[in-house]
Design an enzyme around this catalytic site. Sequence first.
Site, PDB file in Angstrom:
ATOM      1  N   TYR A 191      52.946  49.109  75.230  1.00  0.00           N
ATOM      2  CA  TYR A 191      54.313  48.770  74.874  1.00  0.00           C
ATOM      3  C   TYR A 191      54.893  47.536  75.567  1.00  0.00           C
ATOM      4  O   TYR A 191      55.330  46.599  74.909  1.00  0.00           O
ATOM      5  CB  TYR A 191      55.224  49.977  75.146  1.00  0.00           C
ATOM      6  CG  TYR A 191      54.916  51.180  74.297  1.00  0.00           C
ATOM      7  CD1 TYR A 191      54.815  51.084  72.909  1.00  0.00           C
ATOM      8  CD2 TYR A 191      54.712  52.431  74.876  1.00  0.00           C
ATOM      9  CE1 TYR A 191      54.529  52.192  72.124  1.00  0.00           C
ATOM     10  CE2 TYR A 191      54.436  53.544  74.099  1.00  0.00           C
ATOM     11  CZ  TYR A 191      54.342  53.426  72.727  1.00  0.00           C
ATOM     12  OH  TYR A 191      54.071  54.515  71.959  1.00  0.00           O
ATOM     13  N   THR A 209      58.062  45.610 110.529  1.00  0.00           N
ATOM     14  CA  THR A 209      57.656  46.960 110.147  1.00  0.00           C
ATOM     15  C   THR A 209      57.187  46.926 108.699  1.00  0.00           C
ATOM     16  O   THR A 209      57.390  45.937 107.993  1.00  0.00           O
ATOM     17  CB  THR A 209      58.823  47.953 110.302  1.00  0.00           C
ATOM     18  OG1 THR A 209      58.350  49.280 110.077  1.00  0.00           O
ATOM     19  CG2 THR A 209      59.949  47.655 109.327  1.00  0.00           C
ATOM     20  N   HIS A 218      81.863  62.808  62.071  1.00  0.00           N
ATOM     21  CA  HIS A 218      81.147  64.100  62.033  1.00  0.00           C
ATOM     22  C   HIS A 218      79.988  64.054  61.033  1.00  0.00           C
ATOM     23  O   HIS A 218      79.530  65.097  60.567  1.00  0.00           O
ATOM     24  CB  HIS A 218      82.093  65.252  61.685  1.00  0.00           C
ATOM     25  CG  HIS A 218      83.376  65.241  62.451  1.00  0.00           C
ATOM     26  ND1 HIS A 218      83.504  65.825  63.697  1.00  0.00           N
ATOM     27  CD2 HIS A 218      84.583  64.693  62.181  1.00  0.00           C
ATOM     28  CE1 HIS A 218      84.737  65.660  64.145  1.00  0.00           C
ATOM     29  NE2 HIS A 218      85.406  64.949  63.242  1.00  0.00           N
ATOM     30  N   GLN A 229      65.338  52.020 108.392  1.00  0.00           N
ATOM     31  CA  GLN A 229      64.058  51.338 108.218  1.00  0.00           C
ATOM     32  C   GLN A 229      63.986  50.734 106.811  1.00  0.00           C
ATOM     33  O   GLN A 229      63.368  49.697 106.610  1.00  0.00           O
ATOM     34  CB  GLN A 229      62.891  52.319 108.421  1.00  0.00           C
ATOM     35  CG  GLN A 229      61.540  51.629 108.449  1.00  0.00           C
ATOM     36  CD  GLN A 229      60.424  52.581 108.819  1.00  0.00           C
ATOM     37  OE1 GLN A 229      59.766  53.121 107.932  1.00  0.00           O
ATOM     38  NE2 GLN A 229      60.215  52.799 110.101  1.00  0.00           N
ATOM     39  N   SER A 245      53.120  56.973  55.851  1.00  0.00           N
ATOM     40  CA  SER A 245      52.579  58.313  56.053  1.00  0.00           C
ATOM     41  C   SER A 245      51.132  58.337  55.591  1.00  0.00           C
ATOM     42  O   SER A 245      50.769  57.685  54.611  1.00  0.00           O
ATOM     43  CB  SER A 245      53.397  59.343  55.261  1.00  0.00           C
ATOM     44  OG  SER A 245      52.744  60.601  55.222  1.00  0.00           O
ATOM     45  N   ARG A 273      64.918  56.945 107.787  1.00  0.00           N
ATOM     46  CA  ARG A 273      64.082  56.976 106.571  1.00  0.00           C
ATOM     47  C   ARG A 273      63.133  58.160 106.626  1.00  0.00           C
ATOM     48  O   ARG A 273      62.856  58.706 107.681  1.00  0.00           O
ATOM     49  CB  ARG A 273      63.308  55.680 106.321  1.00  0.00           C
ATOM     50  CG  ARG A 273      62.014  55.401 107.040  1.00  0.00           C
ATOM     51  CD  ARG A 273      60.710  55.867 106.359  1.00  0.00           C
ATOM     52  NE  ARG A 273      60.631  55.697 104.935  1.00  0.00           N
ATOM     53  CZ  ARG A 273      59.891  54.774 104.327  1.00  0.00           C
ATOM     54  NH1 ARG A 273      59.185  53.916 105.027  1.00  0.00           N
ATOM     55  NH2 ARG A 273      59.830  54.724 103.015  1.00  0.00           N
ATOM     56  N   ARG A 314      57.258  54.455  93.428  1.00  0.00           N
ATOM     57  CA  ARG A 314      56.163  53.731  92.779  1.00  0.00           C
ATOM     58  C   ARG A 314      56.180  53.954  91.273  1.00  0.00           C
ATOM     59  O   ARG A 314      55.826  53.077  90.486  1.00  0.00           O
ATOM     60  CB  ARG A 314      54.811  54.212  93.322  1.00  0.00           C
ATOM     61  CG  ARG A 314      54.470  53.790  94.726  1.00  0.00           C
ATOM     62  CD  ARG A 314      53.130  54.388  95.134  1.00  0.00           C
ATOM     63  NE  ARG A 314      52.858  54.199  96.537  1.00  0.00           N
ATOM     64  CZ  ARG A 314      52.227  53.159  97.065  1.00  0.00           C
ATOM     65  NH1 ARG A 314      51.823  52.200  96.262  1.00  0.00           N
ATOM     66  NH2 ARG A 314      52.025  53.078  98.356  1.00  0.00           N
TER      67      ARG A 314
END
Length: 431
Positions: A27, A117, A165, A247, A295, A335, A344
């Site tokens: 996609y 870090t 509606h 952190q 179809s 953290r 991820r």
Amino acid sequence: MAAGGDCGGQQAACGHDSYRSPLASRYASPEMCFLFSDRYKFRTWRQLWLWLAEAEQTLGLSITDEQIQEMKSNLDNIDFKMAANREKQLRHDVMAHVHTFGHCCPKAAGIIHLGATSCYVGDNTDLIILRNALDLLLPKLARVISRLADFAKERADLPTLGFTHFQPAQLTTVGKRSCLWIQDLCMDLQNVKRVRDDLRFRGVKGTTGTQASFLQLFEGDDQKVDQLDKMVTEKAGFKRAFIITGQTYTRKVDIEVLSVLASLGASVHKICTDIRLLANLKEMEEPFEKHQIGSSAMPYKRNPMRSERCCSLARHLMALVMDPLQTASVQWFERTLDDSANRRICLAEAFLTADTILNTLQNISEGLVVYPKVIERRIRQELPFMATENIIMAMVKAGGNRQVQRFLEEEVYPLLKPYESVMNVKAELCL
């Protein structure tokens, strides 16, 4: 996306023998897929290490031009196999790439990641990717709005039966109805632009946001530490950084970003649902290609498969915002790593999904087909009933009571009976 000890297990097999996300394989655009690729992520990590070293050198740390040049020359020289093997040994993705980068930069190995870090590269990379991904979405969204605006202008004067509606109501126009879609998308455009402009860099903040390691490197000179933060922020192309972090940068940023994407998903779902309903009424349909099959068993069918795809993926996009909402709510103190695996998945999938539905909606909006004769026939079928409102208003102007139902039942409705099956009632009745 995330980093800092979440090793992620073994590398997935390639080809047709292993699961691949349809978002990437089927996609989303190559540009969006590349932004969330390993190559882009780890190359950005190396760029961040280079920016940090350059800024530290400028501010007086003992880093040589030779070390800087060595890092520059190896930004794209990524040995993914070595990094994967190191990660299996160390159970830490960032340190695996520190070692891998150091292997091809032996002179600079000692100053790579100096004072930083894991979230220096992990979170800052995420913010760079979020910014660049939003930059990819914005022109696509604007293009969809532009195509629908062209369609609205072309069909501005084409009367069509309005529905409330999903029951016949009063007349509107095909162009005006599409302006309802455009207005929602314009709100989405403003929101996406706002959240993009509001993004701030995490910057150079240390392990718990105190910058203690950098204060030590610069022997307590807090001005140099502040300057280091600003320099790296500018190198990354951000106008400002967070003043305070743990952190990580606050995970409420992820909520903000995915909320506007989820809202976009709601808009697209509504638009494509309208198109699907109109396709059933045979008043409008999405593009249907010459050799397209509706179809496998019913050759006469013209299924609105693009609009159905948008609705299907939009539901996924709307659901993804629950991930950052829950993640932000359960972060402990400075953290906790239970954000990593979740981020991820949800951040990448949200952008790949948004990219897909915008690409598909552009295709739909560029080829919408309208059937005026079908629209006219449906209007004529409903004209006698729409005329009742005009008759009621005329009664009220003459001094009658709008709520007198007996008069309508005994006097007005019998007058309309002969017209129920007549197709040529004057349009002026409902004007």
